[in-house]
Design an enzyme around this catalytic site. Structure first.
Site, PDB file in Angstrom:
ATOM      1  N   HIS A  17      35.828  50.888  46.674  1.00 27.95           N
ATOM      2  CA  HIS A  17      36.498  49.653  47.090  1.00 27.95           C
ATOM      3  C   HIS A  17      37.888  49.605  46.474  1.00 27.95           C
ATOM      4  O   HIS A  17      38.331  50.570  45.831  1.00 27.95           O
ATOM      5  CB  HIS A  17      35.658  48.435  46.719  1.00 27.95           C
ATOM      6  CG  HIS A  17      35.291  48.369  45.267  1.00 27.95           C
ATOM      7  ND1 HIS A  17      36.210  48.185  44.272  1.00 27.95           N
ATOM      8  CD2 HIS A  17      34.088  48.511  44.643  1.00 27.95           C
ATOM      9  CE1 HIS A  17      35.608  48.177  43.100  1.00 27.95           C
ATOM     10  NE2 HIS A  17      34.322  48.383  43.288  1.00 27.95           N
ATOM     11  N   HIS A  20      38.619  50.746  42.824  1.00 30.55           N
ATOM     12  CA  HIS A  20      38.735  52.193  42.592  1.00 30.55           C
ATOM     13  C   HIS A  20      40.105  52.683  43.038  1.00 30.55           C
ATOM     14  O   HIS A  20      40.748  53.482  42.358  1.00 30.55           O
ATOM     15  CB  HIS A  20      37.667  52.960  43.374  1.00 30.55           C
ATOM     16  CG  HIS A  20      36.264  52.534  43.062  1.00 30.55           C
ATOM     17  ND1 HIS A  20      35.459  51.934  43.986  1.00 30.55           N
ATOM     18  CD2 HIS A  20      35.540  52.615  41.918  1.00 30.55           C
ATOM     19  CE1 HIS A  20      34.287  51.668  43.429  1.00 30.55           C
ATOM     20  NE2 HIS A  20      34.306  52.065  42.174  1.00 30.55           N
ATOM     21  N   CYS A 125      21.080  47.169  29.086  1.00 30.93           N
ATOM     22  CA  CYS A 125      21.297  46.799  30.494  1.00 30.93           C
ATOM     23  C   CYS A 125      21.308  48.069  31.331  1.00 30.93           C
ATOM     24  O   CYS A 125      22.174  48.918  31.141  1.00 30.93           O
ATOM     25  CB  CYS A 125      22.620  46.057  30.696  1.00 30.93           C
ATOM     26  SG  CYS A 125      22.971  45.811  32.467  1.00 30.93           S
ATOM     27  N   CYS A 128      24.664  48.466  33.348  1.00 35.39           N
ATOM     28  CA  CYS A 128      25.788  48.918  32.509  1.00 35.39           C
ATOM     29  C   CYS A 128      25.492  50.279  31.894  1.00 35.39           C
ATOM     30  O   CYS A 128      26.406  50.959  31.449  1.00 35.39           O
ATOM     31  CB  CYS A 128      26.032  47.983  31.329  1.00 35.39           C
ATOM     32  SG  CYS A 128      26.617  46.348  31.712  1.00 35.39           S
ATOM     33  N   CYS A 143      22.353  40.236  30.637  1.00 41.02           N
ATOM     34  CA  CYS A 143      23.628  40.946  30.580  1.00 41.02           C
ATOM     35  C   CYS A 143      24.724  39.983  31.021  1.00 41.02           C
ATOM     36  O   CYS A 143      24.652  39.451  32.126  1.00 41.02           O
ATOM     37  CB  CYS A 143      23.609  42.159  31.505  1.00 41.02           C
ATOM     38  SG  CYS A 143      25.255  42.896  31.677  1.00 41.02           S
ATOM     39  N   HIS A 146      26.267  41.493  34.349  1.00 42.47           N
ATOM     40  CA  HIS A 146      25.443  41.575  35.562  1.00 42.47           C
ATOM     41  C   HIS A 146      24.488  40.398  35.769  1.00 42.47           C
ATOM     42  O   HIS A 146      23.862  40.290  36.818  1.00 42.47           O
ATOM     43  CB  HIS A 146      24.639  42.885  35.554  1.00 42.47           C
ATOM     44  CG  HIS A 146      25.510  44.088  35.673  1.00 42.47           C
ATOM     45  ND1 HIS A 146      25.794  44.928  34.610  1.00 42.47           N
ATOM     46  CD2 HIS A 146      26.193  44.586  36.740  1.00 42.47           C
ATOM     47  CE1 HIS A 146      26.612  45.895  35.018  1.00 42.47           C
ATOM     48  NE2 HIS A 146      26.868  45.708  36.294  1.00 42.47           N
ATOM     49  N   LYS A 295      42.445  32.418  51.405  1.00 39.12           N
ATOM     50  CA  LYS A 295      43.628  32.872  52.131  1.00 39.12           C
ATOM     51  C   LYS A 295      43.331  34.005  53.107  1.00 39.12           C
ATOM     52  O   LYS A 295      43.427  35.173  52.791  1.00 39.12           O
ATOM     53  CB  LYS A 295      44.718  33.293  51.149  1.00 39.12           C
ATOM     54  CG  LYS A 295      45.342  32.113  50.440  1.00 39.12           C
ATOM     55  CD  LYS A 295      46.679  32.492  49.850  1.00 39.12           C
ATOM     56  CE  LYS A 295      47.330  31.293  49.181  1.00 39.12           C
ATOM     57  NZ  LYS A 295      48.530  31.679  48.443  1.00 39.12           N
ATOM     58  N   LYS A 298      45.320  37.064  59.693  1.00 39.40           N
ATOM     59  CA  LYS A 298      44.803  37.233  61.044  1.00 39.40           C
ATOM     60  C   LYS A 298      44.336  38.654  61.329  1.00 39.40           C
ATOM     61  O   LYS A 298      43.379  38.864  62.044  1.00 39.40           O
ATOM     62  CB  LYS A 298      45.815  36.756  62.092  1.00 39.40           C
ATOM     63  CG  LYS A 298      47.222  37.192  61.818  1.00 39.40           C
ATOM     64  CD  LYS A 298      48.199  36.518  62.756  1.00 39.40           C
ATOM     65  CE  LYS A 298      49.558  36.987  62.462  1.00 39.40           C
ATOM     66  NZ  LYS A 298      50.743  36.834  62.542  1.00 39.40           N
TER      67      LYS A 298
HETATM   68 ZN   LIG Z   1      25.081  44.962  32.687  1.00 44.61          ZN
END
Ligand SMILES: [Zn+2]
Length: 500
Positions: A17, A20, A125, A128, A143, A146, A295, A298
């Protein structure tokens, strides 16, 4: 001189995404800029394929972890080319060469006396892949990143004696105030160290997907240690038959997001010292691009998906927007509407129109040849220190400020067109000399800023420099006055066409 820049390696359990893309473009801007300055550059990015987050994602999809990596790593790779990213190597931590180098380095850490066997008990976690310290645990043992329950882990592990690096790390931060930038992030790392470092698990017993521990067949290395080492291991096999480690290590710049400071600013230097390597010259921590919910635009809807932006606009437009809108190093808001505004007002109107006007006036008034006359020195005054200033800013990873100072000159050139009004000069034969100087100075200013913009807008710069008759690439060409007049130029189509 050499310049080695890295991005974090990205977990293959998610799809690529804008986040990155952001870090990767930043590294690319630095790499391209440094290449232009004649540095021997190595630019590394890649994917992190081990550990629990990958195992769990694979399970959800009914795949083995390796299958998931084989399917998703190419998706990250496929983002690079459309973004015009000029990385020299793409590492996958499932590469056998990486794995054996990790074993070699961590064996050395073990043999140097920094590893011992112990019982781990605490909160963990799985998303993580991180063992949480007391201060990192959210309400009801969740976490804080998360918002999922942490698991209580109780297993026999090999430990890395991080606590014995308390003093070396304190010294590192004291002696090298620039080790972590911006300063606020260095302070966070120092605060973490200041709480007192505790030893950390180096290995996991109940996980099969990882790099096997050479001295204990029942364990694999904890994914973070395997992942961090990619920055070093890649150099040993990126170029077949060559070991680039002594050429490029220590890294000049490691770019990271603010969510992984602990690993990069604390664990990583300690691990390197333990293994007998130098620590990187600089870590630069960037902020987040925060989406503004309402926001809409178009053409793009309410998300900035990098693939969609590239398809409908261009990679250059995305590269520009990321650094123009949000000061690199800080958090900031972005939006599809904001993107379109910058595209139209700055790229299309300020820069694109400047280029097409300049080239078409030279075509129309001077048969497409830049007049071979002296430059306008008043304009030169606004350009003389520009390449040095940009270089200095990029040396400090100030990518937004560098773009700002270049853009001030784009605006200066637009004002120059208005001040000189070449279309009026062209109506008066007695002012032919003034028109020559104006066109020559405009062409030269446009050429100089475009050489500097090439790191940000590689496709546009390539096209425009070719139209300006510039075939060179070196940084010396960014100087206003680096080229003589007399060059034949050609017109360009709209560099940033209107979209609807
Ligand atoms: Zn986590």
């Amino acid at each position: 001189m050499t310049f080695y820049v890295t991005t974090p390696i990205f977990y293959v359990n998610a799809a690529p995404h804008l986040g990155h893309a952001y870090t990767t473009i930043a590294a690319d801007v630095m790499a391209r800029h440094m290449r232009a300055r004649g540095e021997d550059v190595f630019f590394l990015t890649g994917t992190d394929e081990h550990g629990e987050p990958v195992v769990q994602a694979a399970e959800r999809e009914g795949l083995t972890p390796r299958e998931l990596g084989d399917r998703n790593a190419p998706r990250f790779k496929a983002l690079l080319e459309p973004l015009l990213v000029s990385n020299d190597f793409f590492i996958r931590t499932s590469d056998p060469e990486h794995e054996s180098k990790v074993q070699e380095i961590l064996q050395r850490v073990h043999d140097n006396g920094h590893v011992y066997k112990g019982l781990y008990e605490g909160w963990y976690c799985p998303r993580c892949a991180d063992f949480k310290t007391e201060s990192e645990i959210g309400p009801d043992n969740t976490c804080p990143i998360h918002h999922i329950p942490l698991t209580r882990e109780h297993e026999e592990n090999w430990f890395f004696a991080l606590s014995s690096f308390q003093e070396p790390l304190e010294r590192l931060f004291a002696e090298r105030p620039d080790f972590v930038r911006p300063q606020v992030r260095a302070n966070e790392a120092k605060a973490f160290i200041g709480q007192g470092l505790r030893d950390v698990s180096l290995t996991r017993a109940n996980l099969k997907w990882g790099v096997p521990v050479p001295w204990d067949a029942d364990q694999v290395f904890y994914v973070w240690f395997d992942a961090l080492l990619n920055y070093v291991t890649a150099l040993s096999y990126a170029r077949p038959g060559e070991d680039l480690t002594s050429t490029f290590w220590p890294a000049s710049y490691q770019l990271i997001g603010k969510d992984i400071i602990k690993f990069h600013a604390v664990y990583w230097p300690a691990l390197l010292i333990a293994a007998g390597y130098e620590v990187p010259e600089r870590l630069f921590v960037h902020g987040y691009l925060l989406m503004q919910g309402e926001k809409m635009s178009k053409s793009l809807g309410n998300v900035l998906d990098p693939f969609q932006v590239i398809e409908q606009f261009s990679a250059d437009a995305l590269r520009f927007y990321c650094f123009r809108e949000v000061s690199f190093g800080q958090d900031g808001s972005i939006s599809p509407a904001g993107f379109e505004t910058r595209y139209e007002t700055e790229l299309a109107n300020e820069y694109g129109n400047l280029a097409s006007r300049t080239l078409s006036m030279i075509a129309r008034y001077r048969d497409g040849v830049v007049p071979d006359v002296a430059l306008d020195e008043t304009l030169g005054h606004d350009f003389f220190d520009l390449p040095d200033r940009v270089a200095e800013l990029i040396d400090g990873a100030e990518l937004t400020q560098a773009l700002d100072v270049i853009w001030e000159r784009v605006r200066r050139l637009n004002r120059y067109v208005e001040e000189r009004a070449p279309w009026q000069l062209a109506r008066d034969e007695r002012r032919a000399g003034d028109l020559d100087v104006t066109l020559r100075s405009l062409a030269e200013g446009l050429r100089a800023v475009t050489v500097l913009l090439a790191a940000y807008l590689p496709a546009t710069a390539e096209k425009l420099l070719a139209a300006l008759g510039e075939r060179g690439t070196g940084y010396a060409l960014a100087r206003y006055g680096a080229r003589d007049g007399g060059t034949a130029v050609t017109k360009v189509d709209q560099l940033f066409p209107k979209r609807d």
